[in-house]
Scaffold this active site. Structure first.
Site, short mmCIF file in Angstrom:
data_model
loop_
_atom_site.label_atom_id
_atom_site.label_comp_id
_atom_site.label_asym_id
_atom_site.label_seq_id
_atom_site.Cartn_x
_atom_site.Cartn_y
_atom_site.Cartn_z
N LYS A 116 0.80 -1.22 0.00
CA LYS A 116 0.00 0.00 0.00
C LYS A 116 0.84 1.28 0.00
O LYS A 116 0.47 2.28 -0.60
CB LYS A 116 -0.95 -0.01 1.20
CG LYS A 116 -2.07 -1.03 1.07
CD LYS A 116 -3.01 -0.96 2.23
CE LYS A 116 -4.25 -1.82 2.03
NZ LYS A 116 -3.97 -3.21 1.77
N GLU A 200 -2.94 6.49 7.93
CA GLU A 200 -3.72 7.41 7.11
C GLU A 200 -4.65 8.24 7.98
O GLU A 200 -5.09 7.78 9.04
CB GLU A 200 -4.59 6.64 6.10
CG GLU A 200 -3.85 6.06 4.93
CD GLU A 200 -4.81 5.36 3.96
OE1 GLU A 200 -6.00 5.22 4.32
OE2 GLU A 200 -4.37 4.96 2.88
N HIS A 235 -14.44 -3.18 8.45
CA HIS A 235 -13.75 -2.97 7.17
C HIS A 235 -14.02 -4.07 6.15
O HIS A 235 -13.36 -4.11 5.11
CB HIS A 235 -12.23 -2.83 7.38
CG HIS A 235 -11.86 -1.78 8.37
ND1 HIS A 235 -12.11 -0.45 8.18
CD2 HIS A 235 -11.29 -1.88 9.60
CE1 HIS A 235 -11.69 0.25 9.22
NE2 HIS A 235 -11.20 -0.60 10.11
N ARG A 297 -7.25 -8.12 -8.89
CA ARG A 297 -7.99 -9.37 -9.07
C ARG A 297 -9.46 -9.04 -9.30
O ARG A 297 -9.85 -7.88 -9.24
CB ARG A 297 -7.86 -10.25 -7.82
CG ARG A 297 -8.25 -9.50 -6.55
CD ARG A 297 -8.27 -10.37 -5.32
NE ARG A 297 -8.34 -9.62 -4.08
CZ ARG A 297 -9.45 -9.08 -3.56
NH1 ARG A 297 -10.59 -9.21 -4.20
NH2 ARG A 297 -9.41 -8.42 -2.42
#
Length: 630
Positions: A116, A200, A235, A297
């Site tokens: 990430k 973040e 999440h 994907r």
């Protein structure tokens, strides 16, 4: 076009791929573990190969065994599905090195987007907006805490190699950061073999918007518009829809164009998804929407995109992997109507969404909508894999009609004795906030009690249970010898005949006069060896005879804390003799790739502690016993 295909996966996605491949005349080969020897994907494939024991680490995650299976069966190509090895660049390289076709992006693209922190840096260079945060190499707890303090709380800790909602923690204050960081790193290490994280800024009014992209080996890249996956729990997506409600044509054009730039930056080939986080405090706007990550994907929620575009994305994958150009140009793609998907899980929302395993003695899904599943009546849900057992998808002319159709379809779900989240899904769909598209990614967490409370059967359900019970018994006179509620009352000469039946649901006993008119609403019911099952609004209500209840009485209440499922003890937070408060954390169990915290049922003293960190425990094992405070 390839002639044969091995699917390196299991469950509903394996069945989904087999369905499209069969339509294209492609021979399919399944792989399976011990637990999946009789699974639906094995039965539906043209051929199947056993690859190892039940744990995924000893079967579905062993790339060399999967490649060997492809070579043994003469497969030309390998499709990884999603999860397992689908985003493993080394596996993609190994497949190609073995002379096989890899149905997916190049390993270089997977690597570029797989971490990430590196992906965000690459997106910044490509002009794709990203959320504020820390992407540095220094992973010391002190540095990470300092960076979080600089960014300002709340922040989100995310595993660098994460995905599927795992390895993510929201932190609201500096005091919570250290514990959340440790938990996140443990989960990241267990799930991905990499405990590195990034930080973040947490968006306070977030909506999760993602764009389906597709590239081919001829340099073409298109988008198939956006999906809204805002409704999440921990999440993990719960309900997805396409298109995103409230998205203007101008915002759609900008966000989808940014997604195409992101795919082009890594020379993307195949199906992929660019995920964005949007600050929806003032509606959806491109200037308040930021790149989060790319999933290299096919996504679980791809059916809603298929529904509104009229395209088969698995067919696209197979054609692109065979060297063909994309089936459509960007101008050929349009949105028609609205689609909504709900993920049906074998889990119990009432007990904190603990996974539910065991045989599916009753398993019936609605036949009026698209239902992608990998289990059938008579199969079993095992503790080894993700507990999703089906996806329910509807496509209607507009959003309101789609939501109504999906809620109505959930009414027809009948599953027993495995518990499911069907009623929870229906509750989510029917909230005023969801119907108005006024939700954020924290909506479920903020309204959990309202969405997961134990439901009670309606009067109609009670009546159906009583009538079915009397039908099974043959006559209502079987009430005799069932206790004080079996007494006949109101009997008088020349009065209409009465047919009384007693039924019990969770200790509540009711007596019904079945000669009286039934309720207007009749509900589907099933006869189970334990009693009568009535399915209503996604719930399964078991109605028993009073003497059956008496035999089962007397369980629990001794303070024993049992393992709710097979798993590994990863932390123990108390010692024998400790005093504990009601609801205090006792230990953490890892099962089905998730952490489950066990808490004290009441205030008391730890009288017995039989668990220690690292123990593998069976379902039902007593781990701790609490003695109540006098």
């Amino acid at each position: 076009m390839m002639k044969s295909l091995l699917i390196a996966n299991r469950g509903e996605i394996a069945c989904r791929i087999i369905r499209t491949a069969r339509g294209l005349g492609i021979r399919t080969i399944a792989v399976y573990s011990d637990a999946d020897a009789h699974a639906l994907h094995v039965r539906e494939a043209d051929e199947a190969v056993h690859i190892g024991p039940s744990p995924a680490a000893e079967s579905y995650l062993l790339g060399d065994r999967i490649i060997a299976a492809a070579q043994e069966t003469g497969a030309e190509a390998i499709h990884p599905g999603y999860g397992f090895l689908s985003e493993n660049a080394d596996f993609a390289d190994a497949v190609k090195a073995a002379g096989l076709i890899w149905v997916g992006p190049d390993a270089s693209s997977i690597r570029a987007m797989g971490l990430k922190d590196a992906a965000k840096k690459l997106m910044q260079e490509a002009g794709v907006p990203t959320t504020p945060g820390y992407l540095g190499e220094d992973q010391s707890p002190d540095t990470l805490q300092a960076k979080a303090d600089e960014i300002g709380y709340p922040v989100l800790i995310k595993a660098v190699a994460g995905g599927g909602g795992k390895g993510m923690r929201r932190v609201d204050s500096p005091a919570d950061f250290a514990d959340m960081l440790a938990s996140c790193k443990r989960e990241a290490s267990a799930s991905f073999g990499d405990d590195r994280v990034l930080i973040e800024k947490y968006i306070l009014t977030p909506r999760h918007i993602e764009v389906q992209v597709f590239g081919d080996s001829h340099g073409n890249v298109v988008h198939l518009f956006e999906r809204d996956c805002t409704l999440q729990r921990r999440h993990q997506k719960v309900i997805e829809e396409a298109p995103a409600p409230g998205m203007s044509e101008a915002a759609r054009a900008e966000i989808c164009a940014a997604a195409v730039r992101a795919a082009q930056a890594v020379h993307y080939v195949g199906a992929g998804t660019i995920e964005f986080i949007a600050d929806a405090s003032q509606g959806l706007s491109a200037d308040r929407t930021w790149f989060m990550e790319m999933n290299t994907r096919l996504q679980v929620e791809h059916p809603v995109t298929e529904a509104v575009t009229g395209q088969d994305l698995v067919e696209w994958q197979l054609r692109v992997a065979s060297g063909e150009a994309l089936p459509c140009a960007q101008d050929d793609l349009t949105i028609t109507g609205h689609a909504v998907e709900a993920r049906l899980y074998a889990e119990d929302p009432v007990t904190g969404f603990l996974p539910s395993t065991g045989p599916l003695r009753i398993f019936s899904l609605p036949d009026t909508i698209r239902a992608d599943s990998a289990v059938m009546e008579g199969d079993a849900v095992t503790p080894f894999y993700d507990p999703m057992i089906a996806k329910l998808i509807v496509h209607e002319g507009d959003r309101e009609a789609a939501i109504d159709a999906l809620a109505e379809a959930i009414d027809d779900v009948a599953i027993w004795p495995v518990k499911t989240n069907a009623a929870f899904l229906r509750n989510c769909l029917t909230t005023a906030e969801f119907r108005a598209a006024d939700v954020t990614t924290g909506f479920i967490g903020d309204h959990l009690d309202r969405l997961t409370g134990a439901a009670e059967p309606s009067e109609a359900a009670w009546w159906i249970g009583a009538a079915a019970r009397a039908e099974i018994d043959g006559t209502a006179e079987r009430l005799t010898d069932h206790g004080p509620w079996s007494q006949w009352s109101g009997f008088r000469l020349n009065a209409p005949a009465r047919s009384l039946t007693a039924v019990v649901h969770k200790g509540d006993v009711r007596v019904f006069d079945l000669v009286q008119s039934p309720p207007d609403a009749f509900l589907p019911r099933e006869v189970d060896q334990d009693g009568v099952l009535v399915f209503e609004r996604g719930n399964a209500f078991l109605f028993e005879t009073p003497h059956a209840i008496a035999r089962a009485a007397g369980a629990g209440g001794d303070g024993g804390i049992k393992a709710p499922m097979p798993g590994k003890v990863i932390s123990v937070d108390i010692a024998e003799g400790d005093s504990v408060n009601d609801g205090q954390k006792l230990l953490t169990l890892e099962a089905m790739k998730m952490e489950h915290v066990l808490t004290a049922p009441f205030a008391g003293t730890v009288a017995e502690l039989s668990a220690k960190t690292g123990d593998q425990v069976k379902e039902g094992t007593v781990l701790i016993r609490i003695e109540a405070v006098e």
